[in-house]
Design a protein around this motif. Structure first.
Motif, PDB file in Angstrom:
ATOM      1  N   THR A   1       0.809  -1.221   0.000  1.00  0.00           N
ATOM      2  CA  THR A   1       0.000   0.000   0.000  1.00  0.00           C
ATOM      3  C   THR A   1       0.843   1.273   0.000  1.00  0.00           C
ATOM      4  O   THR A   1       0.286   2.366   0.043  1.00  0.00           O
ATOM      5  CB  THR A   1      -0.933   0.035   1.232  1.00  0.00           C
ATOM      6  N   SER A   2       2.176   1.149  -0.083  1.00  0.00           N
ATOM      7  CA  SER A   2       3.021   2.336   0.089  1.00  0.00           C
ATOM      8  C   SER A   2       2.878   3.332  -1.068  1.00  0.00           C
ATOM      9  O   SER A   2       3.144   4.516  -0.892  1.00  0.00           O
ATOM     10  CB  SER A   2       4.485   1.920   0.244  1.00  0.00           C
ATOM     11  N   ALA A   3       2.465   2.852  -2.256  1.00  0.00           N
ATOM     12  CA  ALA A   3       2.326   3.757  -3.399  1.00  0.00           C
ATOM     13  C   ALA A   3       0.902   4.276  -3.563  1.00  0.00           C
ATOM     14  O   ALA A   3       0.597   4.935  -4.557  1.00  0.00           O
ATOM     15  CB  ALA A   3       2.768   3.034  -4.679  1.00  0.00           C
ATOM     16  N   LEU A   4       0.052   4.002  -2.583  1.00  0.00           N
ATOM     17  CA  LEU A   4      -1.367   4.343  -2.709  1.00  0.00           C
ATOM     18  C   LEU A   4      -1.742   5.541  -1.860  1.00  0.00           C
ATOM     19  O   LEU A   4      -1.181   5.777  -0.780  1.00  0.00           O
ATOM     20  CB  LEU A   4      -2.234   3.150  -2.285  1.00  0.00           C
ATOM     21  N   ASP A   5      -2.725   6.292  -2.347  1.00  0.00           N
ATOM     22  CA  ASP A   5      -3.322   7.331  -1.527  1.00  0.00           C
ATOM     23  C   ASP A   5      -4.050   6.666  -0.361  1.00  0.00           C
ATOM     24  O   ASP A   5      -4.534   5.532  -0.476  1.00  0.00           O
ATOM     25  CB  ASP A   5      -4.333   8.150  -2.336  1.00  0.00           C
ATOM     26  N   PRO A   6      -4.168   7.371   0.772  1.00  0.00           N
ATOM     27  CA  PRO A   6      -4.805   6.769   1.945  1.00  0.00           C
ATOM     28  C   PRO A   6      -6.183   6.189   1.682  1.00  0.00           C
ATOM     29  O   PRO A   6      -6.532   5.133   2.204  1.00  0.00           O
ATOM     30  CB  PRO A   6      -4.872   7.937   2.939  1.00  0.00           C
ATOM     31  N   GLU A   7      -6.989   6.852   0.831  1.00  0.00           N
ATOM     32  CA  GLU A   7      -8.349   6.343   0.616  1.00  0.00           C
ATOM     33  C   GLU A   7      -8.369   5.062  -0.212  1.00  0.00           C
ATOM     34  O   GLU A   7      -9.367   4.346  -0.235  1.00  0.00           O
ATOM     35  CB  GLU A   7      -9.243   7.398  -0.047  1.00  0.00           C
ATOM     36  N   LEU A   8      -7.260   4.765  -0.932  1.00  0.00           N
ATOM     37  CA  LEU A   8      -7.190   3.542  -1.728  1.00  0.00           C
ATOM     38  C   LEU A   8      -6.556   2.384  -0.967  1.00  0.00           C
ATOM     39  O   LEU A   8      -6.666   1.233  -1.383  1.00  0.00           O
ATOM     40  CB  LEU A   8      -6.399   3.796  -3.017  1.00  0.00           C
ATOM     41  N   THR A   9      -5.902   2.696   0.140  1.00  0.00           N
ATOM     42  CA  THR A   9      -5.218   1.663   0.907  1.00  0.00           C
ATOM     43  C   THR A   9      -6.194   0.615   1.416  1.00  0.00           C
ATOM     44  O   THR A   9      -5.931  -0.591   1.358  1.00  0.00           O
ATOM     45  CB  THR A   9      -4.458   2.301   2.087  1.00  0.00           C
ATOM     46  N   GLY A  10      -7.352   1.069   1.893  1.00  0.00           N
ATOM     47  CA  GLY A  10      -8.321   0.157   2.500  1.00  0.00           C
ATOM     48  C   GLY A  10      -8.788  -0.936   1.561  1.00  0.00           C
ATOM     49  O   GLY A  10      -8.952  -2.092   1.974  1.00  0.00           O
ATOM     50  N   GLU A  11      -8.970  -0.604   0.270  1.00  0.00           N
ATOM     51  CA  GLU A  11      -9.496  -1.608  -0.659  1.00  0.00           C
ATOM     52  C   GLU A  11      -8.482  -2.717  -0.909  1.00  0.00           C
ATOM     53  O   GLU A  11      -8.848  -3.888  -1.073  1.00  0.00           O
ATOM     54  CB  GLU A  11      -9.926  -0.956  -1.973  1.00  0.00           C
ATOM     55  N   VAL A  12      -7.202  -2.383  -0.921  1.00  0.00           N
ATOM     56  CA  VAL A  12      -6.166  -3.397  -1.112  1.00  0.00           C
ATOM     57  C   VAL A  12      -6.012  -4.250   0.144  1.00  0.00           C
ATOM     58  O   VAL A  12      -5.900  -5.478   0.081  1.00  0.00           O
ATOM     59  CB  VAL A  12      -4.828  -2.743  -1.508  1.00  0.00           C
ATOM     60  N   LEU A  13      -6.020  -3.605   1.304  1.00  0.00           N
ATOM     61  CA  LEU A  13      -5.914  -4.354   2.551  1.00  0.00           C
ATOM     62  C   LEU A  13      -7.106  -5.299   2.726  1.00  0.00           C
ATOM     63  O   LEU A  13      -6.957  -6.406   3.258  1.00  0.00           O
ATOM     64  CB  LEU A  13      -5.821  -3.400   3.740  1.00  0.00           C
ATOM     65  N   LYS A  14      -8.273  -4.889   2.246  1.00  0.00           N
ATOM     66  CA  LYS A  14      -9.452  -5.750   2.322  1.00  0.00           C
ATOM     67  C   LYS A  14      -9.249  -7.017   1.505  1.00  0.00           C
ATOM     68  O   LYS A  14      -9.610  -8.124   1.947  1.00  0.00           O
ATOM     69  CB  LYS A  14     -10.684  -4.991   1.825  1.00  0.00           C
ATOM     70  N   VAL A  15      -8.652  -6.891   0.317  1.00  0.00           N
ATOM     71  CA  VAL A  15      -8.377  -8.060  -0.520  1.00  0.00           C
ATOM     72  C   VAL A  15      -7.394  -8.996   0.177  1.00  0.00           C
ATOM     73  O   VAL A  15      -7.591 -10.216   0.219  1.00  0.00           O
ATOM     74  CB  VAL A  15      -7.820  -7.613  -1.891  1.00  0.00           C
ATOM     75  N   ILE A  16      -6.324  -8.432   0.749  1.00  0.00           N
ATOM     76  CA  ILE A  16      -5.316  -9.259   1.419  1.00  0.00           C
ATOM     77  C   ILE A  16      -5.922  -9.943   2.645  1.00  0.00           C
ATOM     78  O   ILE A  16      -5.653 -11.120   2.919  1.00  0.00           O
ATOM     79  CB  ILE A  16      -4.094  -8.414   1.817  1.00  0.00           C
ATOM     80  N   ARG A  17      -6.763  -9.213   3.370  1.00  0.00           N
ATOM     81  CA  ARG A  17      -7.440  -9.816   4.531  1.00  0.00           C
ATOM     82  C   ARG A  17      -8.314 -10.988   4.086  1.00  0.00           C
ATOM     83  O   ARG A  17      -8.359 -12.033   4.748  1.00  0.00           O
ATOM     84  CB  ARG A  17      -8.267  -8.759   5.261  1.00  0.00           C
ATOM     85  N   GLY A  18      -8.993 -10.832   2.944  1.00  0.00           N
ATOM     86  CA  GLY A  18      -9.816 -11.914   2.421  1.00  0.00           C
ATOM     87  C   GLY A  18      -8.982 -13.133   2.058  1.00  0.00           C
ATOM     88  O   GLY A  18      -9.392 -14.275   2.309  1.00  0.00           O
TER      89      GLY A  18
ATOM     90  N   THR B   1       5.220  -4.879   5.497  1.00  0.00           N
ATOM     91  CA  THR B   1       4.241  -3.797   5.594  1.00  0.00           C
ATOM     92  C   THR B   1       4.644  -2.760   6.631  1.00  0.00           C
ATOM     93  O   THR B   1       5.339  -3.064   7.610  1.00  0.00           O
ATOM     94  CB  THR B   1       2.844  -4.362   5.939  1.00  0.00           C
ATOM     95  N   HIS B   2       4.196  -1.529   6.372  1.00  0.00           N
ATOM     96  CA  HIS B   2       4.349  -0.467   7.363  1.00  0.00           C
ATOM     97  C   HIS B   2       3.011  -0.179   8.044  1.00  0.00           C
ATOM     98  O   HIS B   2       2.907   0.748   8.852  1.00  0.00           O
ATOM     99  CB  HIS B   2       4.871   0.811   6.692  1.00  0.00           C
ATOM    100  N   GLU B   3       1.980  -0.964   7.708  1.00  0.00           N
ATOM    101  CA  GLU B   3       0.656  -0.810   8.315  1.00  0.00           C
ATOM    102  C   GLU B   3       0.603  -1.658   9.589  1.00  0.00           C
ATOM    103  O   GLU B   3       0.252  -2.833   9.574  1.00  0.00           O
ATOM    104  CB  GLU B   3      -0.434  -1.251   7.339  1.00  0.00           C
ATOM    105  N   MET B   4       0.949  -1.057  10.718  1.00  0.00           N
ATOM    106  CA  MET B   4       1.081  -1.823  11.958  1.00  0.00           C
ATOM    107  C   MET B   4      -0.250  -2.429  12.414  1.00  0.00           C
ATOM    108  O   MET B   4      -0.297  -3.582  12.838  1.00  0.00           O
ATOM    109  CB  MET B   4       1.657  -0.935  13.080  1.00  0.00           C
TER     110      MET B   4
END
Length: 256
Positions: free
Chosen positions: A178-195, A207-210
């Motif tokens: 998610t490092s190259a993404l705007d904050p509002e786009l980060t959530g959609e990628v993290l949702k896919v990875i969580r799935g 990741t830097h998303e603690m």
């Protein structure tokens, strides 16, 4: 039984020791998060696992197959390395999509080339169907014919994830997804990875998303100065770190 065994991996660039005696294992279906400051060796470790860099020492085993042994030149032949890369899928932080191909073509291209060149026996229509299904799974069923420049950063990263999955790797690796993404786009990628984690996909995530690492990982590695300083469950590493350097890193991250 561990699907991945990493033993005594070291990597130097000139006189700079980037990785120092790295050891860890990964079980099938497990998610490993690797955290640490910039320059700690996280990305270099991923590149060694994907054979984009050659370790100076150590051994990498997937299942019962030794993929790399610094003491055995036979494991370092380029023809062998190309084959062994298929055990890993790597999602880059900068997407690395081919701009001249559509989303679907980016996903299917490698499999199609293998089917034609190595005569894998796969039918191109089947590869295309699987690519369409993967993009639909990423929520991109209406973007299959779009080129990368017609997609948002989050959509491009989801195409990159589908492309990595299309090769059916044993282990899916993410380098700061998610490092190259705007904050509002980060959530959609993290949702896919969580799935993917909920489906027990075996993953290594730098990741830097603690908060994400704490939420999605089964185990966490904290790296600093090329070393694995601390390893444990998210509860252990984030909730009760044993090493002073780990505590300093997490405290600074909380301040930021």
């Amino acid at each position: 039984m561990a699907i991945l065994e990493v033993q005594h991996i070291e990597k130097n660039f000139g006189k700079t020791k980037v990785l120092k005696d790295i050891n860890f294992s990964l079980e099938a279906g497990e998610v490993l998060a690797i955290i640490g400051s910039s320059g700690s060796g996280k990305t270099t470790l991923l590149r060694c696992l994907n054979f984009l860099e050659t370790p100076d020492t150590g051994r990498i085993t997937v299942g019962d197959e030794v993929l790399f042994d610094a003491a055995d030149p036979a494991t370092q032949r380029e023809s062998e390395i190309r084959r062994k890369r298929l055990h890993f899928g790597l999602v880059f932080q900068s997407f690395n999509l081919f701009p001249q191909y559509t989303a679907l073509e980016n996903v299917t291209l490698a499999r199609e080339l293998m089917a034609k060149g190595e005569k894998t026996g796969e039918k191109l229509a089947d590869i295309r169907r699987e690519g369409e299904a993967l993009l639909a799974k990423m929520g991109l069923q209406d973007r299959m014919g779009n080129y990368p420049h017609q997609l948002s950063g989050g959509q491009q990263q989801r195409v990159a994830i589908a492309r990595a999955l299309a090769m059916k790797p044993d282990i899916l690796c993410f380098d700061e997804p998610t490092s190259a993404l705007d904050p509002e786009l980060t959530g959609e990628v993290l949702k896919v990875i969580r799935g993917l984690a909920e489906q027990h996909t075996t993953m290594i995530i730098v990741t830097h998303e603690m908060s994400f690492a704490r939420d999605v990982a089964d185990r966490v590695l904290f790296m600093d100065g090329g070393l694995v300083v601390e390893e444990g469950t998210p509860e252990e590493v984030f909730g009760n770190p044993q090493q002073v350097r780990t505590r300093q890193f997490l405290e600074k991250y909380a301040e930021d």
